[in-house]
Design an enzyme around this catalytic site. Structure first.
Site, PDB file in Angstrom:
ATOM      1  N   ARG A  46       0.842  -1.206   0.000  1.00  0.00           N
ATOM      2  CA  ARG A  46       0.000   0.000   0.000  1.00  0.00           C
ATOM      3  C   ARG A  46       0.869   1.245   0.000  1.00  0.00           C
ATOM      4  O   ARG A  46       1.601   1.510   0.951  1.00  0.00           O
ATOM      5  CB  ARG A  46      -0.891   0.001   1.240  1.00  0.00           C
ATOM      6  CG  ARG A  46      -1.977  -1.080   1.151  1.00  0.00           C
ATOM      7  CD  ARG A  46      -2.961  -0.927   2.277  1.00  0.00           C
ATOM      8  NE  ARG A  46      -3.399   0.464   2.453  1.00  0.00           N
ATOM      9  CZ  ARG A  46      -4.084   0.877   3.526  1.00  0.00           C
ATOM     10  NH1 ARG A  46      -4.375   0.028   4.488  1.00  0.00           N
ATOM     11  NH2 ARG A  46      -4.448   2.138   3.625  1.00  0.00           N
ATOM     12  N   LYS A 104      11.729 -17.387   7.050  1.00  0.00           N
ATOM     13  CA  LYS A 104      12.030 -18.798   7.390  1.00  0.00           C
ATOM     14  C   LYS A 104      11.142 -19.772   6.656  1.00  0.00           C
ATOM     15  O   LYS A 104      11.584 -20.841   6.247  1.00  0.00           O
ATOM     16  CB  LYS A 104      11.947 -19.022   8.900  1.00  0.00           C
ATOM     17  CG  LYS A 104      10.528 -19.048   9.443  1.00  0.00           C
ATOM     18  CD  LYS A 104      10.366 -18.172  10.622  1.00  0.00           C
ATOM     19  CE  LYS A 104       9.759 -16.875  10.162  1.00  0.00           C
ATOM     20  NZ  LYS A 104       9.492 -15.902  11.154  1.00  0.00           N
ATOM     21  N   GLU A 128      20.306 -14.899   7.582  1.00  0.00           N
ATOM     22  CA  GLU A 128      20.593 -14.973   9.021  1.00  0.00           C
ATOM     23  C   GLU A 128      19.375 -14.582   9.871  1.00  0.00           C
ATOM     24  O   GLU A 128      19.127 -15.158  10.937  1.00  0.00           O
ATOM     25  CB  GLU A 128      21.771 -14.036   9.348  1.00  0.00           C
ATOM     26  CG  GLU A 128      22.208 -14.045  10.781  1.00  0.00           C
ATOM     27  CD  GLU A 128      22.828 -15.367  11.218  1.00  0.00           C
ATOM     28  OE1 GLU A 128      23.841 -15.767  10.638  1.00  0.00           O
ATOM     29  OE2 GLU A 128      22.276 -16.007  12.130  1.00  0.00           O
ATOM     30  N   VAL A 131      16.248 -17.117  11.313  1.00  0.00           N
ATOM     31  CA  VAL A 131      16.252 -17.960  12.518  1.00  0.00           C
ATOM     32  C   VAL A 131      16.812 -17.160  13.688  1.00  0.00           C
ATOM     33  O   VAL A 131      17.945 -16.683  13.638  1.00  0.00           O
ATOM     34  CB  VAL A 131      17.096 -19.238  12.318  1.00  0.00           C
ATOM     35  CG1 VAL A 131      17.032 -20.118  13.566  1.00  0.00           C
ATOM     36  CG2 VAL A 131      16.629 -20.012  11.101  1.00  0.00           C
ATOM     37  N   GLY A 133      16.164 -14.195  14.906  1.00  0.00           N
ATOM     38  CA  GLY A 133      16.286 -12.741  14.804  1.00  0.00           C
ATOM     39  C   GLY A 133      17.701 -12.219  14.830  1.00  0.00           C
ATOM     40  O   GLY A 133      18.495 -12.474  13.926  1.00  0.00           O
ATOM     41  N   GLY A 186       2.167  -7.599  21.702  1.00  0.00           N
ATOM     42  CA  GLY A 186       2.608  -7.594  20.298  1.00  0.00           C
ATOM     43  C   GLY A 186       3.514  -8.753  19.928  1.00  0.00           C
ATOM     44  O   GLY A 186       4.071  -8.777  18.833  1.00  0.00           O
ATOM     45  N   GLU A 189       0.624 -12.926  17.028  1.00  0.00           N
ATOM     46  CA  GLU A 189      -0.189 -12.324  15.974  1.00  0.00           C
ATOM     47  C   GLU A 189      -1.674 -12.540  16.312  1.00  0.00           C
ATOM     48  O   GLU A 189      -2.012 -13.368  17.154  1.00  0.00           O
ATOM     49  CB  GLU A 189       0.090 -13.049  14.654  1.00  0.00           C
ATOM     50  CG  GLU A 189       1.538 -13.240  14.355  1.00  0.00           C
ATOM     51  CD  GLU A 189       2.051 -12.214  13.381  1.00  0.00           C
ATOM     52  OE1 GLU A 189       1.237 -11.652  12.640  1.00  0.00           O
ATOM     53  OE2 GLU A 189       3.265 -11.993  13.367  1.00  0.00           O
ATOM     54  N   LYS A 204      12.274 -23.147  11.358  1.00  0.00           N
ATOM     55  CA  LYS A 204      13.610 -22.787  11.838  1.00  0.00           C
ATOM     56  C   LYS A 204      14.440 -24.040  12.110  1.00  0.00           C
ATOM     57  O   LYS A 204      15.644 -24.087  11.822  1.00  0.00           O
ATOM     58  CB  LYS A 204      13.499 -21.922  13.093  1.00  0.00           C
ATOM     59  CG  LYS A 204      12.883 -20.547  12.798  1.00  0.00           C
ATOM     60  CD  LYS A 204      12.439 -19.832  14.060  1.00  0.00           C
ATOM     61  CE  LYS A 204      11.902 -18.441  13.763  1.00  0.00           C
ATOM     62  NZ  LYS A 204      11.246 -17.810  14.914  1.00  0.00           N
ATOM     63  N   GLY A 302      11.236  -8.993  16.475  1.00  0.00           N
ATOM     64  CA  GLY A 302      11.188  -7.538  16.630  1.00  0.00           C
ATOM     65  C   GLY A 302      11.869  -6.850  15.466  1.00  0.00           C
ATOM     66  O   GLY A 302      12.804  -7.396  14.866  1.00  0.00           O
TER      67      GLY A 302
END
Ligand code: HSE
Length: 426
Positions: A46, A104, A128, A131, A133, A186, A189, A204, A302
């Site tokens: 969007r 992933k 990287e 898996v 973060g 948060g 989901e 993962k 995050g």
């Protein structure tokens, strides 16, 4: 000084932080790469949403046009999903550019084809961020440990479920309340299925096992169980025997070279380093012949932490491009057999509700022994006109353990088997 052009595909939580840190760390990135990195376009679904810090002329809804325009050096894919990014990434490769992805699900299902396509085009495919973060994990497995032989990867690779189980353990909450809190913060989901049913961790695990054991692991070869039926009583029972329940990804290599890859809730000794991983953090424990035991720990999700991982890959891909080389690919030179879950050797912790009569324990133990399962530890409490038994078994195949539990359910003295849970690292 040369300028390398970067296409950003997706500008959600991770993508917007990639753009932010690309600008904020520009001088360092330039110095580390030895070339300027220019954000050449940002593909979004969007175009009308505000995108602070991103010049509006860079924003486009035509991702295909962006990746095929011919001057892109590296595309960063942070869209999510499988089909659309697969299609875009193959176009990126066909136009001679490298790809950094945080996806992933895509790598776990299409990694082999994408690696082959990258190889054919002489470009890099790095992921990287897919898996754990921000936690550097794939590069250590692929490169730092390339001289060693990994035998086990045991990890907490899903932050949402770790948060939920941690709250259930420490606050005594039931699953629905902990899930609600994870959503409010948060982590989870609106549709938490991918996390709580273990799909995210399974993808993962497939990636980790493939890299750790230099083989291909298909997602359908990963045994998967989620956390939705774990109760506060299970957590309390675990605690009473000095253990903690975690959702684990377990990748093992047997001495004959076969491997097992599984994701399920499991008890860990409270003193194990993974047991103290709290909140939504990730941690992965790696065992290797020469290195011994290694642990990798940090934020597994995050925007900013994931963006940091993406940018690390971007630096590597840019350096390679300047040098006219590619980095290590998937390195899947083995064809290892992935054993079915029935062949996995593990331990069970079994909770049984039984009638409180002499001989019941003997009958239960006899069933287990008939299936070749030895009891290691045993505890009994009174419960509701009967008794509750907690049994810990010694190691046996999962097939033998589940056959024994099925027979236990049929014993007249057994009212219910409310929980069987595997135990690891004992
Ligand atoms: N949803 C994942 C987690 C983060 O909770 O760990 C992205 O992989």
């Amino acid at each position: 000084m040369r300028t390398l052009k970067v296409a950003l595909l997706g500008c959600g939580v991770v993508g917007s932080d990639v753009a932010r840190y690309l600008a904020a760390h520009e001088a360092d990135l330039t110095a580390r790469i030895g070339a300027r990195v220019e954000l050449a376009g940002v593909a979004v679904r969007r175009a009308d949403l505000p995108r602070p810090g991103i010049p509006s002329h860079l924003v486009t809804t035509d991702a295909d046009a962006l990746v095929t325009r011919g001057d892109i050096d590296v595309a960063i894919e942070v869209i999510g999903g499988v089909d659309r990014p697969y299609d875009l990434i193959t176009k990126v490769f066909a136009h001679g550019a490298s790809v950094v992805s945080a996806n992933k699900a895509l790598i776990a299902t299409e990694g082999a084809a994408l690696h082959a396509a990258a190889r054919d085009s002489g470009v890099d495919l790095f992921y990287e961020a897919a898996v754990a973060g921000a936690v550097p994990l794939l590069r250590p497995l692929r490169e730092s440990l390339a001289g060693d032989r990994v035998t086990r990867v045991l990890g907490i690779v899903n932050g949402t479920t770790n948060f939920i189980l941690d709250r259930m353990d420490t606050a005594g909450w039931e699953y629905p309340r902990a899930l609600k809190e994870a959503m409010a913060l948060g982590y989870a989901e609106a549709d938490p299925t991918a996390d709580v049913e273990g799909h995210d961790a399974a993808a993962k695990a497939a990636i980790l096992a493939g890299l750790a054991f230099n083989t291909r692991v298909r997602l359908d070869q990963v045994h998967r169980e989620g956390i939705t039926d774990i109760t506060a009583a299970d957590m309390a029972a675990a605690r009473s025997v000095g253990r903690v329940v975690k959702l684990l990804a377990v990748c093992d290599r047997a001495p004959d070279g076969d491997i097992t890859v599984r994701v399920h809730p499991a008890m860990l000794p409270a003193g194990h380093p993974l047991a103290s991983v709290r909140d939504a953090f990730n941690a992965v424990f790696v065992e290797a012949d020469a290195s011994g035991q290694l642990m990798f720990y940090g934020p597994g999700a995050g925007g900013a932490p994931t963006a940091a991982s993406v940018l690390g890959d971007l630096v590597a891909a840019c350096r390679n491009r300047l040098a006219g080389v590619t980095g290590s690919g998937d390195s899947a030179y083995e064809r290892r057999r992935v054993r079915p879950i029935g062949d996995v050797v593990t331990r069970y912790h079994i909770t049984l509700d039984v009638t409180d009569r002499p001989g019941v324990v003997g009958a239960v133990v006899a069933v287990l022994e008939r299936h070749g399962v030895s009891v290691e530890d045993f505890r009994q409490t009174r419960a509701d006109g009967g008794a509750r038994l907690f049994l810990s078994t010694q190691r046996a195949t999962d097939r033998a353990l589940s056959a024994a539990v099925a027979e236990l359910r049929d014993l007249t003295q057994v009212r219910d088997v409310p929980r069987t849970i595997r135990a690891e690292a004992l």
